[in-house]
Design a protein around this motif. Sequence first.
Motif, PDB file in Angstrom:
ATOM      1  N   ILE A 190       0.863  -1.182   0.000  1.00 41.27           N
ATOM      2  CA  ILE A 190       0.000   0.000   0.000  1.00 41.27           C
ATOM      3  C   ILE A 190       0.899   1.231   0.000  1.00 41.27           C
ATOM      4  CG2 ILE A 190      -1.655   1.340   1.358  1.00 41.27           C
ATOM      5  CD1 ILE A 190      -2.766  -1.317   2.414  1.00 41.27           C
ATOM      6  N   PRO A 191       0.695   2.200  -0.888  1.00 41.63           N
ATOM      7  CA  PRO A 191       1.641   3.313  -1.037  1.00 41.63           C
ATOM      8  C   PRO A 191       2.049   4.010   0.256  1.00 41.63           C
ATOM      9  CG  PRO A 191       0.034   3.373  -2.801  1.00 41.63           C
ATOM     10  CD  PRO A 191      -0.399   2.260  -1.887  1.00 41.63           C
ATOM     11  N   ALA A 192       1.112   4.174   1.193  1.00 39.39           N
ATOM     12  CA  ALA A 192       1.437   4.905   2.415  1.00 39.39           C
ATOM     13  C   ALA A 192       2.229   4.069   3.416  1.00 39.39           C
ATOM     14  CB  ALA A 192       0.153   5.403   3.076  1.00 39.39           C
ATOM     15  N   VAL A 193       2.191   2.743   3.306  1.00 36.22           N
ATOM     16  CA  VAL A 193       2.817   1.879   4.312  1.00 36.22           C
ATOM     17  C   VAL A 193       4.342   1.986   4.318  1.00 36.22           C
ATOM     18  CG1 VAL A 193       3.155  -0.517   5.052  1.00 36.22           C
ATOM     19  CG2 VAL A 193       0.861   0.306   4.477  1.00 36.22           C
ATOM     20  N   PRO A 194       5.034   1.949   3.164  1.00 42.22           N
ATOM     21  CA  PRO A 194       6.501   2.098   3.212  1.00 42.22           C
ATOM     22  C   PRO A 194       6.954   3.406   3.841  1.00 42.22           C
ATOM     23  CG  PRO A 194       5.817   1.284   1.064  1.00 42.22           C
ATOM     24  CD  PRO A 194       4.566   1.682   1.792  1.00 42.22           C
ATOM     25  N   PHE A 195       6.083   4.432   3.807  1.00 38.09           N
ATOM     26  CA  PHE A 195       6.452   5.720   4.387  1.00 38.09           C
ATOM     27  C   PHE A 195       6.278   5.747   5.907  1.00 38.09           C
ATOM     28  CE2 PHE A 195       5.120   7.853   0.149  1.00 38.09           C
ATOM     29  CZ  PHE A 195       6.315   7.462  -0.424  1.00 38.09           C
ATOM     30  N   MET A 196       5.709   4.674   6.471  1.00 37.38           N
ATOM     31  CA  MET A 196       5.546   4.627   7.915  1.00 37.38           C
ATOM     32  C   MET A 196       6.888   4.521   8.632  1.00 37.38           C
ATOM     33  SD  MET A 196       2.187   2.173   8.331  1.00 37.38           S
ATOM     34  CE  MET A 196       2.543   1.888  10.058  1.00 37.38           C
ATOM     35  N   LEU A 197       7.839   3.798   8.031  1.00 37.75           N
ATOM     36  CA  LEU A 197       9.138   3.623   8.680  1.00 37.75           C
ATOM     37  C   LEU A 197       9.925   4.942   8.729  1.00 37.75           C
ATOM     38  CD1 LEU A 197      10.006   0.089   7.289  1.00 37.75           C
ATOM     39  CD2 LEU A 197       9.351   0.689   9.625  1.00 37.75           C
ATOM     40  N   PRO A 198      10.014   5.701   7.617  1.00 30.41           N
ATOM     41  CA  PRO A 198      10.609   7.036   7.742  1.00 30.41           C
ATOM     42  C   PRO A 198       9.871   7.913   8.752  1.00 30.41           C
ATOM     43  CG  PRO A 198      10.410   6.428   5.432  1.00 30.41           C
ATOM     44  CD  PRO A 198       9.717   5.363   6.225  1.00 30.41           C
ATOM     45  N   TYR A 199       8.560   7.719   8.858  1.00 30.32           N
ATOM     46  CA  TYR A 199       7.778   8.480   9.836  1.00 30.32           C
ATOM     47  C   TYR A 199       8.307   8.236  11.251  1.00 30.32           C
ATOM     48  CZ  TYR A 199       3.819   9.571  12.923  1.00 30.32           C
ATOM     49  OH  TYR A 199       3.024  10.054  13.945  1.00 30.32           O
ATOM     50  N   PHE A 200       8.510   6.965  11.606  1.00 33.01           N
ATOM     51  CA  PHE A 200       9.005   6.661  12.943  1.00 33.01           C
ATOM     52  C   PHE A 200      10.442   7.150  13.129  1.00 33.01           C
ATOM     53  CE2 PHE A 200       5.622   3.322  12.754  1.00 33.01           C
ATOM     54  CZ  PHE A 200       4.866   3.811  13.801  1.00 33.01           C
ATOM     55  N   ILE A 201      11.234   7.114  12.052  1.00 36.34           N
ATOM     56  CA  ILE A 201      12.573   7.702  12.121  1.00 36.34           C
ATOM     57  C   ILE A 201      12.451   9.194  12.423  1.00 36.34           C
ATOM     58  CG2 ILE A 201      14.617   8.308  10.763  1.00 36.34           C
ATOM     59  CD1 ILE A 201      14.292   5.649   9.284  1.00 36.34           C
ATOM     60  N   GLY A 202      11.492   9.856  11.762  1.00 38.29           N
ATOM     61  CA  GLY A 202      11.269  11.275  11.995  1.00 38.29           C
ATOM     62  C   GLY A 202      10.875  11.576  13.432  1.00 38.29           C
ATOM     63  N   VAL A 203      10.006  10.742  13.990  1.00 40.42           N
ATOM     64  CA  VAL A 203       9.588  10.933  15.386  1.00 40.42           C
ATOM     65  C   VAL A 203      10.796  10.825  16.312  1.00 40.42           C
ATOM     66  CG1 VAL A 203       8.233   9.954  17.283  1.00 40.42           C
ATOM     67  CG2 VAL A 203       7.216  10.154  15.003  1.00 40.42           C
ATOM     68  N   ASN A 204      11.650   9.827  16.067  1.00 41.32           N
ATOM     69  CA  ASN A 204      12.833   9.656  16.912  1.00 41.32           C
ATOM     70  C   ASN A 204      13.848  10.781  16.715  1.00 41.32           C
ATOM     71  OD1 ASN A 204      12.058   7.356  18.316  1.00 41.32           O
ATOM     72  ND2 ASN A 204      12.772   5.980  16.718  1.00 41.32           N
ATOM     73  N   LEU A 205      13.978  11.283  15.490  1.00 37.40           N
ATOM     74  CA  LEU A 205      14.865  12.423  15.246  1.00 37.40           C
ATOM     75  C   LEU A 205      14.362  13.660  15.987  1.00 37.40           C
ATOM     76  CD1 LEU A 205      15.669  12.114  11.426  1.00 37.40           C
ATOM     77  CD2 LEU A 205      17.273  11.809  13.323  1.00 37.40           C
ATOM     78  N   LEU A 206      13.038  13.837  15.974  1.00 44.10           N
ATOM     79  CA  LEU A 206      12.452  14.981  16.666  1.00 44.10           C
ATOM     80  C   LEU A 206      12.692  14.870  18.172  1.00 44.10           C
ATOM     81  CD1 LEU A 206      11.006  17.362  15.395  1.00 44.10           C
ATOM     82  CD2 LEU A 206       8.826  16.269  15.924  1.00 44.10           C
ATOM     83  N   ARG A 207      12.560  13.662  18.687  1.00 42.35           N
ATOM     84  CA  ARG A 207      12.838  13.433  20.107  1.00 42.35           C
ATOM     85  C   ARG A 207      14.301  13.750  20.418  1.00 42.35           C
ATOM     86  NH1 ARG A 207       9.905  11.191  24.819  1.00 42.35           N
ATOM     87  NH2 ARG A 207      11.487  11.413  26.409  1.00 42.35           N
ATOM     88  N   LYS A 208      15.173  13.348  19.496  1.00 37.80           N
ATOM     89  CA  LYS A 208      16.610  13.543  19.699  1.00 37.80           C
ATOM     90  C   LYS A 208      16.988  15.022  19.760  1.00 37.80           C
ATOM     91  CE  LYS A 208      21.085  12.055  17.823  1.00 37.80           C
ATOM     92  NZ  LYS A 208      21.494  11.335  19.040  1.00 37.80           N
ATOM     93  N   VAL A 209      16.465  15.826  18.847  1.00 38.16           N
ATOM     94  CA  VAL A 209      16.838  17.246  18.846  1.00 38.16           C
ATOM     95  C   VAL A 209      16.248  17.975  20.043  1.00 38.16           C
ATOM     96  CG1 VAL A 209      17.168  17.401  16.358  1.00 38.16           C
ATOM     97  CG2 VAL A 209      14.921  17.909  17.332  1.00 38.16           C
ATOM     98  N   GLY A 210      15.164  17.424  20.603  1.00 40.40           N
ATOM     99  CA  GLY A 210      14.560  18.074  21.761  1.00 40.40           C
ATOM    100  C   GLY A 210      15.142  17.621  23.083  1.00 40.40           C
TER     101      GLY A 210
END
Length: 284
Positions: A259-279
């Motif tokens: 499903i097109p949106a599913v592969p983008f879920m993993l970068p999404y979680f990477i993004g959440v962790n990156l956001l946590r890291k900078v904060g």
Amino acid sequence: MPSKLFKRNLSQLYLTLVPILTIVFGLGIGYVSYKIYLPIWLVNVVLMIIAMWVLGAFVIKTNDVEKKHIAACALFFIIPTMLSSMFAGLGAPPYESPKLWVASANEQLTRYYFLLAMGLLIAFGYAILREKLKNTPGNFYALLGFIAIQIAIPIYLIDMSFWGFYLTKLYRIMAASAIEKTPEWVLPLRNQFFYINMMVAALVYIATTAFVLSLKKAGWFKPAACHIYIGISLVFFLFDVLPPTLPEPFGTLNFVVSIPAVPFMLPYFIGVNLLRKVGNGPSV
């Protein structure tokens, strides 16, 4: 008053649940009226913006350019899932019913406008991440991942254009001509784009694996977290490239991970962790 740490943990939990609940409701409940899903989606967008700010997006107010770049990368990864969370109310596209497709044409077009925007945002996010990892021990894997994304995204845009715009035009012609059965010549074309969709998903999973290896080499993420990302990416890649004719549950798994949106879920979680890291602290 809740502590700052509690607010950040709660924000991360909410952001973590969004894509999971989107898949569950989208596939489990299916289409509901826009009068229901649209207000819910808008509330979710507001809550996600608040959660992103609390988690780490607030660094854009600081003078730390490096942190701002990482936060921008994280937002490029998170915003696509913010858009696709609306799909929880749209359900799966009615590919097998031209009549239903035409009846909901505006919603289907909105779906694919969002999907096109999601692909572009993911490309921007990976471009920034590649630049930030260039002078780290993870440079080589970041390069491999970025090459995979450079191949995947142009194909993805063509793929989404076919499903969103070509198919809508075709179904409108069929509905206007009172043709209920899809012309036979369309079936091989649809089949071809089905496999193109699988190839795009496979490339995104490969890119994600490579970038996570890069993040591990650079020491940005803990090894245990990286192993989880890599394991999920490789399992999803395997399900994606399996023949769709295999018996259940492999056929359904093949459908879900492509499903097109599913592969983008993993970068999404990477993004959440990156956001946590900078904060978290004074340095990236």
